[in-house]
Design an enzyme around this catalytic site. Structure first.
Site, PDB file in Angstrom:
ATOM      1  N   TYR A   5       0.838  -1.204   0.000  1.00 20.23           N
ATOM      2  CA  TYR A   5       0.000   0.000   0.000  1.00 20.23           C
ATOM      3  C   TYR A   5       0.870   1.250   0.000  1.00 20.23           C
ATOM      4  O   TYR A   5       0.610   2.202  -0.741  1.00 20.23           O
ATOM      5  CB  TYR A   5      -0.930  -0.014   1.215  1.00 20.23           C
ATOM      6  CG  TYR A   5      -1.770   1.235   1.343  1.00 20.23           C
ATOM      7  CD1 TYR A   5      -2.885   1.421   0.533  1.00 20.23           C
ATOM      8  CD2 TYR A   5      -1.433   2.230   2.246  1.00 20.23           C
ATOM      9  CE1 TYR A   5      -3.649   2.555   0.621  1.00 20.23           C
ATOM     10  CE2 TYR A   5      -2.201   3.379   2.353  1.00 20.23           C
ATOM     11  CZ  TYR A   5      -3.306   3.535   1.546  1.00 20.23           C
ATOM     12  OH  TYR A   5      -4.060   4.676   1.646  1.00 20.23           O
ATOM     13  N   LYS A   9       1.002   4.104  -2.945  1.00 18.56           N
ATOM     14  CA  LYS A   9       0.731   5.506  -2.635  1.00 18.56           C
ATOM     15  C   LYS A   9       1.924   6.368  -3.051  1.00 18.56           C
ATOM     16  O   LYS A   9       1.749   7.440  -3.631  1.00 18.56           O
ATOM     17  CB  LYS A   9       0.454   5.643  -1.138  1.00 18.56           C
ATOM     18  CG  LYS A   9      -0.224   6.903  -0.747  1.00 18.56           C
ATOM     19  CD  LYS A   9      -0.669   6.822   0.709  1.00 18.56           C
ATOM     20  CE  LYS A   9      -1.406   8.066   1.111  1.00 18.56           C
ATOM     21  NZ  LYS A   9      -1.832   8.043   2.497  1.00 18.56           N
ATOM     22  N   THR A  40     -18.567   3.552   2.410  1.00 22.43           N
ATOM     23  CA  THR A  40     -18.954   2.701   1.287  1.00 22.43           C
ATOM     24  C   THR A  40     -19.875   1.595   1.800  1.00 22.43           C
ATOM     25  O   THR A  40     -20.038   1.416   3.010  1.00 22.43           O
ATOM     26  CB  THR A  40     -17.713   2.050   0.638  1.00 22.43           C
ATOM     27  OG1 THR A  40     -17.085   1.211   1.620  1.00 22.43           O
ATOM     28  CG2 THR A  40     -16.726   3.101   0.129  1.00 22.43           C
TER      29      THR A  40
END
Length: 110
Positions: A5, A9, A40
């Site tokens: 991750y 990024k 969400t």
């Protein structure tokens, strides 16, 4: 934050900087916008495990995009990383539910 991750990024940030440099002569602005915790469907299914007090609607990031897209001086922000909640503070709007999410960054999380 997982290594993958963090690398993704970092790659996005670098791509933003590079594209901004390449497109500046054409008066095209490039920014990266990071959301906070977004409500969400998946997040809401697991809402009991999250602190949603500072969460954002799914529409909130769209409001950030709209604010930046209509800013006549947005070229000054080209190549930067923007946090959706900070964009809201900078441009003076709130989420669709009337709440003002707080931008999470190193100084606000200490």
């Amino acid at each position: 934050m997982g290594v993958a991750y963090g690398m993704a990024k970092s790659a996005t940030n670098r791509m933003t900087e590079t594209m901004a440099h390449e497109l500046k002569e054409h008066n095209i602005s490039v920014v990266t916008i990071y959301p906070g915790l977004v409500r969400t469907e998946s997040v809401m299914k697991s809402a009991e495990f999250f602190d949603l007090s500072n969460s954002e609607s799914t529409e909130f990031i769209g409001l950030a995009i709209s604010a930046l897209a209509t800013d006549l001086n947005v070229l000054k922000k080209s190549g930067t990383k923007q946090i959706a909640a900070q964009v809201a503070l900078d441009y003076g709007y709130k989420d669709i539910d009337g709440k003002q999410p707080i931008p999470l960054n190193i100084s606000s999380c200490q």
